[in-house]
Design a protein around this motif. Structure first.
Motif, PDB file in Angstrom:
ATOM      1  N   ARG A 115     -15.918 -24.701 -73.328  1.00 53.85           N
ATOM      2  CA  ARG A 115     -15.221 -24.671 -71.440  1.00 53.85           C
ATOM      3  C   ARG A 115     -15.804 -25.568 -70.919  1.00 53.85           C
ATOM      4  O   ARG A 115     -14.885 -26.319 -69.975  1.00 53.85           O
ATOM      5  N   ALA A 116     -17.175 -25.259 -70.882  1.00 52.83           N
ATOM      6  CA  ALA A 116     -17.683 -26.639 -69.530  1.00 52.83           C
ATOM      7  C   ALA A 116     -17.579 -28.179 -69.896  1.00 52.83           C
ATOM      8  O   ALA A 116     -17.269 -28.577 -69.144  1.00 52.83           O
ATOM      9  N   VAL A 117     -17.380 -27.976 -71.124  1.00 53.43           N
ATOM     10  CA  VAL A 117     -17.207 -29.992 -71.277  1.00 53.43           C
ATOM     11  C   VAL A 117     -15.697 -30.483 -71.328  1.00 53.43           C
ATOM     12  O   VAL A 117     -15.759 -31.388 -70.452  1.00 53.43           O
ATOM     13  N   SER A 118     -14.903 -29.171 -71.090  1.00 56.94           N
ATOM     14  CA  SER A 118     -13.202 -28.965 -71.599  1.00 56.94           C
ATOM     15  C   SER A 118     -13.286 -29.358 -69.485  1.00 56.94           C
ATOM     16  O   SER A 118     -12.652 -30.673 -68.563  1.00 56.94           O
ATOM     17  N   GLU A 119     -13.940 -28.959 -69.006  1.00 58.00           N
ATOM     18  CA  GLU A 119     -14.148 -29.216 -67.088  1.00 58.00           C
ATOM     19  C   GLU A 119     -14.377 -30.413 -66.400  1.00 58.00           C
ATOM     20  O   GLU A 119     -13.956 -31.272 -65.691  1.00 58.00           O
ATOM     21  N   GLU A 136     -21.959 -14.963 -80.533  1.00 56.47           N
ATOM     22  CA  GLU A 136     -21.951 -15.644 -80.494  1.00 56.47           C
ATOM     23  C   GLU A 136     -20.502 -17.061 -80.198  1.00 56.47           C
ATOM     24  O   GLU A 136     -21.083 -18.045 -79.274  1.00 56.47           O
ATOM     25  N   ALA A 137     -19.752 -16.540 -80.206  1.00 56.63           N
ATOM     26  CA  ALA A 137     -18.419 -16.998 -80.379  1.00 56.63           C
ATOM     27  C   ALA A 137     -18.501 -17.348 -78.605  1.00 56.63           C
ATOM     28  O   ALA A 137     -17.437 -18.183 -78.604  1.00 56.63           O
ATOM     29  N   ASN A 138     -17.976 -16.078 -78.411  1.00 55.79           N
ATOM     30  CA  ASN A 138     -18.254 -15.981 -76.580  1.00 55.79           C
ATOM     31  C   ASN A 138     -19.276 -17.767 -76.237  1.00 55.79           C
ATOM     32  O   ASN A 138     -19.222 -17.709 -75.306  1.00 55.79           O
ATOM     33  N   CYS A 139     -20.690 -17.734 -76.942  1.00 57.05           N
ATOM     34  CA  CYS A 139     -21.154 -18.594 -76.152  1.00 57.05           C
ATOM     35  C   CYS A 139     -20.617 -20.121 -76.520  1.00 57.05           C
ATOM     36  O   CYS A 139     -20.645 -21.496 -75.861  1.00 57.05           O
ATOM     37  N   ARG A 140     -20.208 -20.603 -77.733  1.00 54.62           N
ATOM     38  CA  ARG A 140     -19.961 -21.239 -78.132  1.00 54.62           C
ATOM     39  C   ARG A 140     -18.311 -22.006 -77.125  1.00 54.62           C
ATOM     40  O   ARG A 140     -18.366 -23.302 -76.873  1.00 54.62           O
ATOM     41  N   SER A 141     -17.640 -21.033 -77.314  1.00 50.63           N
ATOM     42  CA  SER A 141     -16.219 -21.131 -76.332  1.00 50.63           C
ATOM     43  C   SER A 141     -16.669 -21.362 -75.032  1.00 50.63           C
ATOM     44  O   SER A 141     -15.839 -23.005 -74.307  1.00 50.63           O
ATOM     45  N   LEU A 142     -18.049 -21.063 -74.265  1.00 49.03           N
ATOM     46  CA  LEU A 142     -18.881 -20.699 -72.963  1.00 49.03           C
ATOM     47  C   LEU A 142     -18.867 -22.880 -72.847  1.00 49.03           C
ATOM     48  O   LEU A 142     -18.526 -22.999 -71.966  1.00 49.03           O
ATOM     49  N   LEU A 182     -26.554 -20.834 -76.529  1.00 47.50           N
ATOM     50  CA  LEU A 182     -25.747 -21.352 -75.480  1.00 47.50           C
ATOM     51  C   LEU A 182     -26.493 -23.133 -75.308  1.00 47.50           C
ATOM     52  O   LEU A 182     -25.497 -24.194 -75.085  1.00 47.50           O
ATOM     53  N   THR A 183     -27.783 -22.744 -75.179  1.00 39.14           N
ATOM     54  CA  THR A 183     -28.672 -23.725 -75.477  1.00 39.14           C
ATOM     55  C   THR A 183     -29.402 -24.658 -76.490  1.00 39.14           C
ATOM     56  O   THR A 183     -28.383 -25.874 -76.703  1.00 39.14           O
ATOM     57  N   LYS A 184     -27.977 -24.476 -77.812  1.00 39.48           N
ATOM     58  CA  LYS A 184     -27.867 -25.100 -79.358  1.00 39.48           C
ATOM     59  C   LYS A 184     -27.102 -25.784 -79.082  1.00 39.48           C
ATOM     60  O   LYS A 184     -26.927 -26.707 -78.889  1.00 39.48           O
ATOM     61  N   PHE A 185     -26.003 -24.948 -78.160  1.00 41.71           N
ATOM     62  CA  PHE A 185     -24.633 -25.603 -78.455  1.00 41.71           C
ATOM     63  C   PHE A 185     -24.755 -26.596 -77.712  1.00 41.71           C
ATOM     64  O   PHE A 185     -23.221 -27.824 -76.920  1.00 41.71           O
ATOM     65  N   ALA A 186     -25.085 -26.450 -76.305  1.00 44.90           N
ATOM     66  CA  ALA A 186     -25.174 -27.644 -74.756  1.00 44.90           C
ATOM     67  C   ALA A 186     -25.833 -28.340 -75.585  1.00 44.90           C
ATOM     68  O   ALA A 186     -25.332 -30.051 -74.900  1.00 44.90           O
ATOM     69  N   LEU A 187     -26.513 -28.708 -76.151  1.00 48.01           N
ATOM     70  CA  LEU A 187     -27.917 -29.989 -76.243  1.00 48.01           C
ATOM     71  C   LEU A 187     -26.934 -31.099 -76.324  1.00 48.01           C
ATOM     72  O   LEU A 187     -27.066 -32.656 -75.211  1.00 48.01           O
ATOM     73  N   PRO A 188     -25.977 -30.994 -77.482  1.00 55.30           N
ATOM     74  CA  PRO A 188     -25.457 -32.671 -77.764  1.00 55.30           C
ATOM     75  C   PRO A 188     -24.846 -32.858 -76.382  1.00 55.30           C
ATOM     76  O   PRO A 188     -24.554 -34.348 -76.577  1.00 55.30           O
ATOM     77  N   HIS A 189     -24.575 -32.319 -75.357  1.00 59.18           N
ATOM     78  CA  HIS A 189     -24.012 -32.768 -74.515  1.00 59.18           C
ATOM     79  C   HIS A 189     -24.407 -33.292 -73.041  1.00 59.18           C
ATOM     80  O   HIS A 189     -23.846 -32.845 -72.128  1.00 59.18           O
ATOM     81  N   ILE A 190     -25.308 -32.915 -72.834  1.00 60.97           N
ATOM     82  CA  ILE A 190     -26.839 -33.431 -71.840  1.00 60.97           C
ATOM     83  C   ILE A 190     -27.136 -34.621 -72.412  1.00 60.97           C
ATOM     84  O   ILE A 190     -27.766 -34.907 -73.389  1.00 60.97           O
ATOM     85  N   PRO A 191     -26.546 -35.157 -71.687  1.00 63.90           N
ATOM     86  CA  PRO A 191     -26.895 -36.499 -71.426  1.00 63.90           C
ATOM     87  C   PRO A 191     -28.306 -36.959 -71.250  1.00 63.90           C
ATOM     88  O   PRO A 191     -29.309 -35.880 -70.485  1.00 63.90           O
ATOM     89  N   ALA A 192     -29.149 -37.996 -71.676  1.00 64.38           N
ATOM     90  CA  ALA A 192     -29.909 -38.654 -71.412  1.00 64.38           C
ATOM     91  C   ALA A 192     -30.839 -38.042 -69.708  1.00 64.38           C
ATOM     92  O   ALA A 192     -30.324 -38.524 -69.254  1.00 64.38           O
ATOM     93  N   ASP A 214     -25.837 -34.450 -56.597  1.00 58.06           N
ATOM     94  CA  ASP A 214     -24.904 -35.381 -56.277  1.00 58.06           C
ATOM     95  C   ASP A 214     -24.296 -35.712 -57.841  1.00 58.06           C
ATOM     96  O   ASP A 214     -24.629 -36.631 -58.142  1.00 58.06           O
ATOM     97  N   GLY A 215     -23.481 -35.157 -57.979  1.00 56.57           N
ATOM     98  CA  GLY A 215     -22.801 -35.950 -58.825  1.00 56.57           C
ATOM     99  C   GLY A 215     -22.627 -34.918 -60.232  1.00 56.57           C
ATOM    100  O   GLY A 215     -22.122 -35.174 -61.523  1.00 56.57           O
ATOM    101  N   ARG A 216     -23.929 -33.884 -60.201  1.00 58.57           N
ATOM    102  CA  ARG A 216     -23.929 -33.241 -61.529  1.00 58.57           C
ATOM    103  C   ARG A 216     -23.521 -32.132 -61.849  1.00 58.57           C
ATOM    104  O   ARG A 216     -22.451 -31.625 -61.010  1.00 58.57           O
ATOM    105  N   LYS A 217     -23.353 -31.788 -62.916  1.00 61.18           N
ATOM    106  CA  LYS A 217     -22.350 -30.651 -63.629  1.00 61.18           C
ATOM    107  C   LYS A 217     -23.465 -29.856 -63.985  1.00 61.18           C
ATOM    108  O   LYS A 217     -23.701 -29.769 -65.125  1.00 61.18           O
ATOM    109  N   ALA A 218     -23.150 -28.624 -63.909  1.00 61.87           N
ATOM    110  CA  ALA A 218     -24.481 -27.439 -64.450  1.00 61.87           C
ATOM    111  C   ALA A 218     -23.664 -26.066 -65.091  1.00 61.87           C
ATOM    112  O   ALA A 218     -22.484 -25.745 -64.293  1.00 61.87           O
ATOM    113  N   VAL A 219     -24.272 -25.389 -65.515  1.00 63.10           N
ATOM    114  CA  VAL A 219     -24.091 -24.400 -66.238  1.00 63.10           C
ATOM    115  C   VAL A 219     -24.512 -23.108 -65.986  1.00 63.10           C
ATOM    116  O   VAL A 219     -26.519 -23.451 -66.062  1.00 63.10           O
ATOM    117  N   ILE A 220     -24.231 -22.437 -65.438  1.00 57.17           N
ATOM    118  CA  ILE A 220     -25.278 -20.738 -64.953  1.00 57.17           C
ATOM    119  C   ILE A 220     -24.882 -19.850 -64.952  1.00 57.17           C
ATOM    120  O   ILE A 220     -23.660 -18.796 -65.178  1.00 57.17           O
TER     121      ILE A 220
END
Length: 296
Positions: A125-129, A116-122, A172-182, A52-58
């Motif tokens: 986009r997830a953080v924006s959404e 790489e640029a596509n992965c960063r943009s993705l 994707l993991t490198k760019f996502a980790l700063p936006h993944i909370p504990a 419930d309430g989670r935000k997922a990227v697949i």
């Protein structure tokens, strides 16, 4: 179609068994022409609020395991952003419909993760959404069978396999980790091929072994942040990747002890479990779902 969550079906006969009709598709393949049609849990998966309430990227969420995971996550209460290739627009629309029918937000993004640029943009986009990312599922992959051996693996093919299966996951993991909370997590799709490589899938199997190492190493690196990292290692699974990358699908999955390939719906619960709070002490693990093939 069997209700996987309510009945007690025999796993040997629960889903279609080979021999399958002869079929061939150009890559990347599509769900519609497949015979038998894959089961993504459209009729069988019932959620219970575990996400419930989670935000997922697949990644690779338009079909196959990715679609099954998107359906399951949505029915467990998660909003889902998923990637697809430009040629997979029709399948992507169906995944979006299924997520939205579960009452959750669906964001479909055409994205080639070899860049790489596509992965960063993705990730941007997830953080924006969503504001943040609770679960990153690195699922997209490429393979191409080469029964004639290593000599038949071109540099172009080798590069595509490596960049899709490894580079994309890494970026994707490198760019996502700063936006993944504990409390968040990363789930990678590896394979039985990591442990029992088929010679005709040599380059693909190499990447799946690397994903195991990446999973276990990264898990130790980010444990102190409260972020878990795990992987699922499927055996043969009936997805569009099979008729679009293998020369003969008639006996696909027959080699597994259960005598058939998995349907994508049978893999989704593994991802739900690893994403859920119930797996809070599970990290650096590989959850094997091979249909009975023993793995280390």
């Amino acid at each position: 179609m069997t209700d996987q969550q309510g009945d007690r079906p025999n796993p040997v006969t629960q889903h279609a068994r080979p021999d399958f009709p002869s079929q061939d598709q150009p890559h990347p393949g599509w769900t519609g022409p497949m015979d038998p049609p894959p089961d993504h849990g459209e009729e069988s998966y019932r959620g219970s609020g575990r996400l419930d309430g989670r935000k997922a990227v697949i990644t690779g969420g338009d079909s196959g395991i990715g679609r099954a995971v998107a359906i399951a996550f949505a029915r467990e209460g998660a909003d889902v952003l998923f990637t697809y290739l430009a040629d997979e627009e029709e399948d992507a629309r169906e995944t979006s419909r299924l997520v939205e029918d579960a009452g959750r937000k669906a964001v479909a993004v055409s994205c080639d993760i070899r860049d790489e640029a596509n992965c960063r943009s993705l990730i941007d986009r997830a953080v924006s959404e969503f504001g943040h990312i609770d679960v990153l599922v690195n699922n997209a992959a490429y393979q191409m069978s080469q029964p004639e051996g290593i000599e038949a693996i071109s540099t172009e093919q080798f590069d595509r396999v490596m960049r899709t299966n490894l580079y994309g996951m890494f970026w994707l993991t490198k760019f996502a980790l700063p936006h993944i909370p504990a409390g968040g997590c990363v789930i990678n799709s590896t394979s039985v091929q990591a442990y029992k490589p088929s010679p005709h899938l040599l380059d693909y199997a190499m990447t799946k072994g690397a994903i195991v190492t990446f999973t276990q190493g990264l898990a130790q690196m980010v444990a102190e942040r409260g972020i878990r990292v795990n992987a699922v290692a499927p055996g043969p699974v009936w997805t569009p990747l099979i008729p679009s990358t293998m020369p003969d699908t008639s006996e696909f999955g027959k080699q597994s002890p259960l005598g058939r390939p998995a349907q994508p719906a049978e893999l989704a619960p593994a991802y739900v479990y690893l994403a859920s709070p119930q797996a809070g002490f599970i990290t650096a693990e590989i959850l094997n779902a091979t249909g009975g093939t023993p793995l280390p």
